[in-house]
Design a protein around this motif. Structure first.
Motif, PDB file in Angstrom:
ATOM      1  N   LYS A 151       0.846  -1.185   0.000  1.00 14.61           N
ATOM      2  CA  LYS A 151       0.000   0.000   0.000  1.00 14.61           C
ATOM      3  C   LYS A 151       0.884   1.239   0.000  1.00 14.61           C
ATOM      4  O   LYS A 151       1.889   1.299   0.696  1.00 14.61           O
ATOM      5  CB  LYS A 151      -0.893  -0.017   1.228  1.00 14.61           C
ATOM      6  N   GLY A 152       0.525   2.231  -0.788  1.00 18.22           N
ATOM      7  CA  GLY A 152       1.321   3.451  -0.887  1.00 18.22           C
ATOM      8  C   GLY A 152       2.285   3.419  -2.055  1.00 18.22           C
ATOM      9  O   GLY A 152       2.935   4.400  -2.344  1.00 18.22           O
ATOM     10  N   GLY A 153       2.379   2.291  -2.735  1.00 12.25           N
ATOM     11  CA  GLY A 153       3.236   2.190  -3.918  1.00 12.25           C
ATOM     12  C   GLY A 153       2.454   2.551  -5.166  1.00 12.25           C
ATOM     13  O   GLY A 153       1.232   2.658  -5.146  1.00 12.25           O
ATOM     14  N   LEU A 154       3.152   2.766  -6.235  1.00 11.26           N
ATOM     15  CA  LEU A 154       2.527   3.099  -7.516  1.00 11.26           C
ATOM     16  C   LEU A 154       2.739   1.926  -8.458  1.00 11.26           C
ATOM     17  O   LEU A 154       3.870   1.550  -8.744  1.00 11.26           O
ATOM     18  CB  LEU A 154       3.146   4.372  -8.084  1.00 11.26           C
ATOM     19  N   VAL A 155       1.631   1.343  -8.922  1.00 12.62           N
ATOM     20  CA  VAL A 155       1.675   0.168  -9.789  1.00 12.62           C
ATOM     21  C   VAL A 155       1.306   0.595 -11.203  1.00 12.62           C
ATOM     22  O   VAL A 155       0.259   1.194 -11.421  1.00 12.62           O
ATOM     23  CB  VAL A 155       0.693  -0.925  -9.299  1.00 12.62           C
ATOM     24  N   PHE A 156       2.175   0.300 -12.149  1.00  8.39           N
ATOM     25  CA  PHE A 156       1.882   0.537 -13.559  1.00  8.39           C
ATOM     26  C   PHE A 156       1.297  -0.747 -14.124  1.00  8.39           C
ATOM     27  O   PHE A 156       1.872  -1.821 -13.969  1.00  8.39           O
ATOM     28  CB  PHE A 156       3.142   0.927 -14.328  1.00  8.39           C
ATOM     29  N   VAL A 157       0.157  -0.624 -14.779  1.00  4.25           N
ATOM     30  CA  VAL A 157      -0.585  -1.792 -15.242  1.00  4.25           C
ATOM     31  C   VAL A 157      -0.617  -1.796 -16.753  1.00  4.25           C
ATOM     32  O   VAL A 157      -0.826  -0.763 -17.392  1.00  4.25           O
ATOM     33  CB  VAL A 157      -2.022  -1.774 -14.670  1.00  4.25           C
ATOM     34  N   LYS A 158      -0.436  -2.983 -17.310  1.00  3.91           N
ATOM     35  CA  LYS A 158      -0.455  -3.148 -18.759  1.00  3.91           C
ATOM     36  C   LYS A 158      -1.641  -4.042 -19.116  1.00  3.91           C
ATOM     37  O   LYS A 158      -1.811  -5.110 -18.544  1.00  3.91           O
ATOM     38  CB  LYS A 158       0.849  -3.789 -19.218  1.00  3.91           C
ATOM     39  N   ASN A 159      -2.458  -3.578 -20.045  1.00  2.00           N
ATOM     40  CA  ASN A 159      -3.600  -4.366 -20.498  1.00  2.00           C
ATOM     41  C   ASN A 159      -3.093  -5.431 -21.465  1.00  2.00           C
ATOM     42  O   ASN A 159      -2.679  -5.121 -22.574  1.00  2.00           O
ATOM     43  CB  ASN A 159      -4.624  -3.458 -21.181  1.00  2.00           C
ATOM     44  N   GLU A 160      -3.126  -6.673 -21.023  1.00  3.51           N
ATOM     45  CA  GLU A 160      -2.620  -7.772 -21.836  1.00  3.51           C
ATOM     46  C   GLU A 160      -3.759  -8.687 -22.237  1.00  3.51           C
ATOM     47  O   GLU A 160      -4.649  -8.972 -21.450  1.00  3.51           O
ATOM     48  CB  GLU A 160      -1.559  -8.568 -21.070  1.00  3.51           C
ATOM     49  N   GLU A 161      -3.695  -9.153 -23.454  1.00  2.89           N
ATOM     50  CA  GLU A 161      -4.737 -10.014 -23.987  1.00  2.89           C
ATOM     51  C   GLU A 161      -4.490 -11.497 -23.694  1.00  2.89           C
ATOM     52  O   GLU A 161      -5.380 -12.305 -23.837  1.00  2.89           O
ATOM     53  CB  GLU A 161      -4.858  -9.811 -25.504  1.00  2.89           C
ATOM     54  N   ARG A 162      -3.272 -11.837 -23.281  1.00  2.00           N
ATOM     55  CA  ARG A 162      -2.989 -13.252 -23.058  1.00  2.00           C
ATOM     56  C   ARG A 162      -3.728 -13.755 -21.822  1.00  2.00           C
ATOM     57  O   ARG A 162      -4.148 -12.988 -20.965  1.00  2.00           O
ATOM     58  CB  ARG A 162      -1.494 -13.500 -22.952  1.00  2.00           C
ATOM     59  N   ASP A 163      -3.867 -15.065 -21.737  1.00  2.00           N
ATOM     60  CA  ASP A 163      -4.624 -15.681 -20.654  1.00  2.00           C
ATOM     61  C   ASP A 163      -3.980 -15.424 -19.300  1.00  2.00           C
ATOM     62  O   ASP A 163      -2.765 -15.374 -19.170  1.00  2.00           O
ATOM     63  CB  ASP A 163      -4.732 -17.186 -20.875  1.00  2.00           C
ATOM     64  N   ILE A 164      -4.836 -15.307 -18.301  1.00  2.00           N
ATOM     65  CA  ILE A 164      -4.385 -15.140 -16.932  1.00  2.00           C
ATOM     66  C   ILE A 164      -4.495 -16.494 -16.253  1.00  2.00           C
ATOM     67  O   ILE A 164      -5.506 -17.181 -16.357  1.00  2.00           O
ATOM     68  CB  ILE A 164      -5.217 -14.065 -16.220  1.00  2.00           C
ATOM     69  N   HIS A 165      -3.438 -16.856 -15.534  1.00  4.65           N
ATOM     70  CA  HIS A 165      -3.375 -18.165 -14.899  1.00  4.65           C
ATOM     71  C   HIS A 165      -3.312 -18.015 -13.392  1.00  4.65           C
ATOM     72  O   HIS A 165      -3.058 -16.925 -12.855  1.00  4.65           O
ATOM     73  CB  HIS A 165      -2.138 -18.927 -15.398  1.00  4.65           C
ATOM     74  N   VAL A 166      -3.505 -19.127 -12.694  1.00  6.12           N
ATOM     75  CA  VAL A 166      -3.403 -19.152 -11.234  1.00  6.12           C
ATOM     76  C   VAL A 166      -2.001 -18.708 -10.825  1.00  6.12           C
ATOM     77  O   VAL A 166      -1.008 -19.140 -11.395  1.00  6.12           O
ATOM     78  CB  VAL A 166      -3.699 -20.574 -10.711  1.00  6.12           C
ATOM     79  N   GLY A 167      -1.945 -17.809  -9.857  1.00  4.27           N
ATOM     80  CA  GLY A 167      -0.674 -17.280  -9.366  1.00  4.27           C
ATOM     81  C   GLY A 167      -0.291 -15.951  -9.968  1.00  4.27           C
ATOM     82  O   GLY A 167       0.602 -15.276  -9.454  1.00  4.27           O
ATOM     83  N   ASP A 168      -0.954 -15.537 -11.043  1.00  2.70           N
ATOM     84  CA  ASP A 168      -0.656 -14.251 -11.674  1.00  2.70           C
ATOM     85  C   ASP A 168      -1.273 -13.103 -10.867  1.00  2.70           C
ATOM     86  O   ASP A 168      -2.402 -13.209 -10.392  1.00  2.70           O
ATOM     87  CB  ASP A 168      -1.233 -14.184 -13.094  1.00  2.70           C
ATOM     88  N   ALA A 183      -7.904 -18.901  -8.463  1.00  2.00           N
ATOM     89  CA  ALA A 183      -8.595 -19.829  -9.358  1.00  2.00           C
ATOM     90  C   ALA A 183      -9.233 -19.042 -10.491  1.00  2.00           C
ATOM     91  O   ALA A 183      -9.625 -17.888 -10.324  1.00  2.00           O
ATOM     92  CB  ALA A 183      -9.663 -20.602  -8.596  1.00  2.00           C
ATOM     93  N   VAL A 184      -9.323 -19.676 -11.641  1.00  2.00           N
ATOM     94  CA  VAL A 184      -9.951 -19.071 -12.815  1.00  2.00           C
ATOM     95  C   VAL A 184     -11.242 -19.833 -13.071  1.00  2.00           C
ATOM     96  O   VAL A 184     -11.243 -21.063 -13.141  1.00  2.00           O
ATOM     97  CB  VAL A 184      -9.032 -19.163 -14.047  1.00  2.00           C
ATOM     98  N   ASP A 185     -12.354 -19.107 -13.182  1.00  2.00           N
ATOM     99  CA  ASP A 185     -13.653 -19.728 -13.461  1.00  2.00           C
ATOM    100  C   ASP A 185     -14.091 -19.306 -14.854  1.00  2.00           C
ATOM    101  O   ASP A 185     -14.557 -18.185 -15.052  1.00  2.00           O
ATOM    102  CB  ASP A 185     -14.671 -19.291 -12.410  1.00  2.00           C
ATOM    103  N   ASP A 186     -13.914 -20.207 -15.829  1.00  2.00           N
ATOM    104  CA  ASP A 186     -14.274 -19.886 -17.218  1.00  2.00           C
ATOM    105  C   ASP A 186     -15.778 -19.818 -17.418  1.00  2.00           C
ATOM    106  O   ASP A 186     -16.260 -19.084 -18.277  1.00  2.00           O
ATOM    107  CB  ASP A 186     -13.657 -20.914 -18.166  1.00  2.00           C
ATOM    108  N   ARG A 187     -16.524 -20.572 -16.625  1.00  3.49           N
ATOM    109  CA  ARG A 187     -17.986 -20.579 -16.768  1.00  3.49           C
ATOM    110  C   ARG A 187     -18.569 -19.224 -16.371  1.00  3.49           C
ATOM    111  O   ARG A 187     -19.413 -18.674 -17.065  1.00  3.49           O
ATOM    112  CB  ARG A 187     -18.582 -21.703 -15.922  1.00  3.49           C
ATOM    113  N   LEU A 188     -18.086 -18.654 -15.274  1.00  4.70           N
ATOM    114  CA  LEU A 188     -18.564 -17.344 -14.820  1.00  4.70           C
ATOM    115  C   LEU A 188     -17.736 -16.191 -15.377  1.00  4.70           C
ATOM    116  O   LEU A 188     -18.040 -15.031 -15.118  1.00  4.70           O
ATOM    117  CB  LEU A 188     -18.530 -17.277 -13.285  1.00  4.70           C
ATOM    118  N   GLU A 189     -16.688 -16.514 -16.122  1.00  5.49           N
ATOM    119  CA  GLU A 189     -15.770 -15.522 -16.690  1.00  5.49           C
ATOM    120  C   GLU A 189     -15.230 -14.586 -15.614  1.00  5.49           C
ATOM    121  O   GLU A 189     -15.466 -13.375 -15.644  1.00  5.49           O
ATOM    122  CB  GLU A 189     -16.444 -14.733 -17.807  1.00  5.49           C
ATOM    123  N   GLY A 190     -14.527 -15.186 -14.665  1.00  2.00           N
ATOM    124  CA  GLY A 190     -13.971 -14.382 -13.594  1.00  2.00           C
ATOM    125  C   GLY A 190     -12.854 -15.093 -12.865  1.00  2.00           C
ATOM    126  O   GLY A 190     -12.426 -16.190 -13.236  1.00  2.00           O
TER     127      GLY A 190
END
Length: 124
Positions: A7-24, A43-50
């Motif tokens: 908390k208090g840090g500045l995070v730069f975020v990149k919008n990536e199209e590749r799949d997100i996996h557990v641990g990312d 966990a990744v729930d493909d059925r609920l897309e979340g």
């Protein structure tokens, strides 16, 4: 486990199209965009897309699911403590302080030459 993004840090975020996996780590909107959080995917729930997520510094899973529509992207660069400077209240105080400094410097620049001119007039 100690948090990677504190908390208090500045995070730069990149919008990536590749799949997100557990641990990312992901960054997402919460409360209809009122808050932004960075958490690790459990966990990744493909059925609920979340994703089910949790913070690095806690053993408890966050309540609910992060939907893909709320996803901003993945953190790719992090600057610790810089986020404190970007805080809205601190920026407001900084703006007022700089404005007052500018006013004082203006008065000083106007008054000092007058005093120097008067000093030279008295010498003659």
């Amino acid at each position: 486990m100690a948090p990677q993004y504190r908390k208090g840090g500045l995070v730069f975020v990149k919008n990536e199209e590749r799949d997100i996996h557990v641990g990312d780590p992901i960054t997402y909107y919460e409360n209809q965009g009122n808050a932004i959080k960075t958490r690790r995917v459990l966990a990744v729930d493909d059925r609920l897309e979340g994703y089910f997520v949790k913070g690095d510094n806690t053993d408890k899973v966050e309540m609910g699911i992060v939907h893909k529509r709320n996803l901003i992207g993945r953190p790719y660069f992090y600057l610790p403590y810089i986020g404190i400077l970007v805080n809205v209240q601190i920026m407001g105080v900084l703006k007022v302080s700089l404005f007052l400094l500018a006013v004082l410097m203006t008065f000083y620049a106007l008054l000092v030459p007058m005093n120097i001119h008067q000093f030279h007039q008295k010498k003659k």
